[in-house]
Scaffold this active site. Sequence first.
Site, PDB file in Angstrom:
ATOM      1  N   VAL A  60       0.835  -1.201   0.000  1.00 56.43           N
ATOM      2  CA  VAL A  60       0.000   0.000   0.000  1.00 56.43           C
ATOM      3  C   VAL A  60       0.875   1.259   0.000  1.00 56.43           C
ATOM      4  CG1 VAL A  60      -1.767   1.300   1.263  1.00 56.43           C
ATOM      5  CG2 VAL A  60      -1.972  -1.181   1.025  1.00 56.43           C
ATOM      6  N   ALA A  63       1.896   1.687  -3.533  1.00 55.93           N
ATOM      7  CA  ALA A  63       0.752   2.166  -4.314  1.00 55.93           C
ATOM      8  C   ALA A  63       0.462   3.635  -4.032  1.00 55.93           C
ATOM      9  CB  ALA A  63      -0.484   1.311  -4.011  1.00 55.93           C
ATOM     10  N   GLU A  64       0.450   4.018  -2.749  1.00 52.55           N
ATOM     11  CA  GLU A  64       0.149   5.405  -2.413  1.00 52.55           C
ATOM     12  C   GLU A  64       1.242   6.347  -2.901  1.00 52.55           C
ATOM     13  OE1 GLU A  64      -1.649   8.252   1.051  1.00 52.55           O
ATOM     14  OE2 GLU A  64      -1.642   6.091   1.310  1.00 52.55           O
ATOM     15  N   THR A  65       2.482   5.900  -2.844  1.00 54.61           N
ATOM     16  CA  THR A  65       3.586   6.707  -3.354  1.00 54.61           C
ATOM     17  C   THR A  65       3.381   7.000  -4.842  1.00 54.61           C
ATOM     18  OG1 THR A  65       5.114   5.806  -1.710  1.00 54.61           O
ATOM     19  CG2 THR A  65       6.088   6.756  -3.711  1.00 54.61           C
TER      20      THR A  65
END
Length: 141
Positions: A60, A63-65
Site C-alpha cells: 500500500v 501504491a500510495e507513493t
Amino acid sequence: MTLWKKPLNKDLMQQSHANTAVSHLGIEVLEIGEDFLRARMPVDARTKQPFGLLHGGCSVVLAETLGSMAAYYAAPEGHHAVGLDINANHLRPVTSGWVTGTTRAVHIGRTTHVWQIDITDEAGKLVCVSRITMAILGEGR
C-alpha cells in the site's frame, strides 16, 4: 500527449523522497511514461511481515507513493494532491526479489483524481491491485 503538468524527472523524484518512508523502504522510481509512472520496491527485511512474506501495508505504501506522485505531477502548477481513499487487494504472496508498481489514471478531474496501481512480481505476475482517490487542492489550501 503527456498527462504531466509540472516538470519531472527520475532524479528530482528520488531527491524528494530523501529521509522519508519511501527511501526507508527502498522504493526507486524506474520510469516516467506519457501516461504512467513506474517504481519498484525490494522484498527484504524492511518490507516483510513476520512470516517472511511481503507485508500488505508495504504494498500500500508503494501504491500510495505512485498514486500521490502521479496526481501531484498531473495537477496544475500551484496545486498539490492529498489522499482521500486507498484500497488494495493482495492477490499472491512474494517472499524475495522486487515488486514493481505501475500507476495510470482512471479519472482526472478538476478537484479529484483516481489512479489505478498494479503491482507485479519479478515474473510479471500480479501481486496487488490498488486504487487511490486524491483531492487536488489549489494554492493556500
